[in-house]
Design a protein around this motif. Sequence first.
Motif, short mmCIF file in Angstrom:
data_model
loop_
_atom_site.label_atom_id
_atom_site.label_comp_id
_atom_site.label_asym_id
_atom_site.label_seq_id
_atom_site.Cartn_x
_atom_site.Cartn_y
_atom_site.Cartn_z
N LYS A 165 0.81 -1.22 0.00
CA LYS A 165 0.00 0.00 0.00
C LYS A 165 0.84 1.27 0.00
O LYS A 165 0.30 2.37 0.01
N LEU A 166 2.17 1.12 0.01
CA LEU A 166 3.04 2.28 0.15
C LEU A 166 3.75 2.62 -1.17
O LEU A 166 4.35 1.74 -1.79
N PRO A 167 3.70 3.88 -1.60
CA PRO A 167 4.52 4.31 -2.75
C PRO A 167 5.98 4.36 -2.33
O PRO A 167 6.30 4.23 -1.13
N PRO A 168 6.92 4.54 -3.27
CA PRO A 168 8.34 4.56 -2.91
C PRO A 168 8.68 5.52 -1.78
O PRO A 168 9.46 5.18 -0.88
N ALA A 169 8.09 6.73 -1.79
CA ALA A 169 8.39 7.69 -0.71
C ALA A 169 7.92 7.16 0.63
O ALA A 169 8.59 7.32 1.66
N GLY A 170 6.76 6.51 0.63
CA GLY A 170 6.24 5.92 1.87
C GLY A 170 7.11 4.77 2.36
O GLY A 170 7.30 4.59 3.56
N LEU A 171 7.64 3.99 1.42
CA LEU A 171 8.55 2.90 1.79
C LEU A 171 9.80 3.45 2.48
O LEU A 171 10.26 2.91 3.49
N LEU A 172 10.34 4.52 1.91
CA LEU A 172 11.55 5.12 2.50
C LEU A 172 11.30 5.56 3.94
O LEU A 172 12.07 5.24 4.84
N TYR B 30 26.69 2.34 10.11
CA TYR B 30 25.88 2.67 8.94
C TYR B 30 26.75 2.88 7.70
O TYR B 30 26.31 2.62 6.58
N ASP B 31 27.97 3.35 7.92
CA ASP B 31 28.85 3.68 6.81
C ASP B 31 29.55 2.44 6.25
O ASP B 31 30.07 2.47 5.13
N ARG B 32 29.56 1.36 7.01
CA ARG B 32 30.26 0.14 6.58
C ARG B 32 29.42 -0.72 5.66
O ARG B 32 29.92 -1.68 5.08
N ASP C 221 21.96 -3.21 1.20
CA ASP C 221 22.18 -4.20 2.28
C ASP C 221 21.57 -3.71 3.59
O ASP C 221 21.02 -4.51 4.36
N TRP C 222 21.66 -2.40 3.83
CA TRP C 222 21.06 -1.87 5.06
C TRP C 222 19.54 -2.01 5.03
O TRP C 222 18.92 -2.39 6.02
N PHE D 156 26.36 2.83 -2.80
CA PHE D 156 26.41 3.99 -1.89
C PHE D 156 26.44 3.54 -0.44
O PHE D 156 25.82 2.54 -0.06
N SER D 157 27.11 4.32 0.37
CA SER D 157 27.08 4.11 1.81
C SER D 157 25.67 4.34 2.34
O SER D 157 25.01 5.31 1.96
N ALA D 158 25.22 3.43 3.22
CA ALA D 158 23.89 3.60 3.82
C ALA D 158 23.82 4.92 4.60
O ALA D 158 22.79 5.60 4.58
N LEU D 159 24.91 5.30 5.24
CA LEU D 159 24.92 6.53 6.03
C LEU D 159 24.63 7.74 5.15
O LEU D 159 23.86 8.62 5.52
N PHE D 160 25.25 7.79 3.98
CA PHE D 160 25.04 8.91 3.07
C PHE D 160 23.58 9.03 2.65
O PHE D 160 22.98 10.10 2.71
N LEU D 161 22.98 7.91 2.23
CA LEU D 161 21.59 7.96 1.78
C LEU D 161 20.64 8.27 2.92
O LEU D 161 19.68 9.03 2.77
#
Length: 293
Positions: A125-132, A158-160, A165-166, A189-194
């Motif tokens: 039921k969630l669009p991409p923004a809602g998933l984020l 978070y950066d590793r 994967d995160w 991309f690093s998970a921390l950055f996103l």
Amino acid sequence: APLPPRAQEAVLVVGAGLSGLAAAHRLREGGKRVIVIEARGEPGGRVRTLRGHFDAGLFAELGPARISDTHVYMLHWLSDFNLSLEPFAPDKASPVLVLNGVRARTDNEAERERLAPDLHPDERKLPPAGLLLNYLNGLPDELGSPDFNAADPRWAAYDRVTWPDWLASRGASKGAIQLMMLGGDSTTFSALFLIQQIMLHRSQRSYMKIEGGMDRLPRAIAAGLKNDIRYNTELTRLEYGPWGVRATCRASGKDETISANRAVLAIPFSTLKRVAVAPAFSPAKRAAISGLL
């Protein structure tokens, strides 16, 4: 006896992208004499609007395409140059997503399910923004602060890991991860950055764009600088010392030298590496510059 007037300090700005233009504009406001050199024949750097290739006056953005209402500094610049904003997307239309060759409207749940049939029941039921927002729920608010310190050891975990994967570690399905990465490959991309980027935007209410094209802002700043910008002028060598800076530039096939008290380098580090610098930057300074840029 009265002191002789002090010579106006000259600052060389290398690069007429938004960073260089903003620096030159503020320096001139502060009473400095500025000289801007730009290797290309126009201002803007990575802010590029493609014109003249489409019918009905349409154009395409090759760089930044939208502005959030949380971009306070950008909104100030637009106000200073009397540039208007308009909605990033039409109000009465629904975005279309394309994944693995399948098209779907974001406001149609059945179509979204065809995009990624392996979604978990609570994801459908969630669009991409809602998933984020769903998978970032519960993270510390500090991650969304403009003063966030990424070097703090608390965020090393978070950066590793990579962004996908995160997300998987948070329980996201493969299909949901693909939906959340639409529009740009963030596989490495690093998970921390996103996380930081999304957290910074989570309170925004709408996305907008500059009416008439995003390149109108750099062009407006450049117009104010007028003859202080030298286009098609490439920096090849930079010397600095107690006397100031000397820049060797190539323009129209000829070398020329520009002298100034200081220099601001507003170019990508990959470009700076091709410039001869004397005395040479130490490895530590080069690493610091690379980190800043």
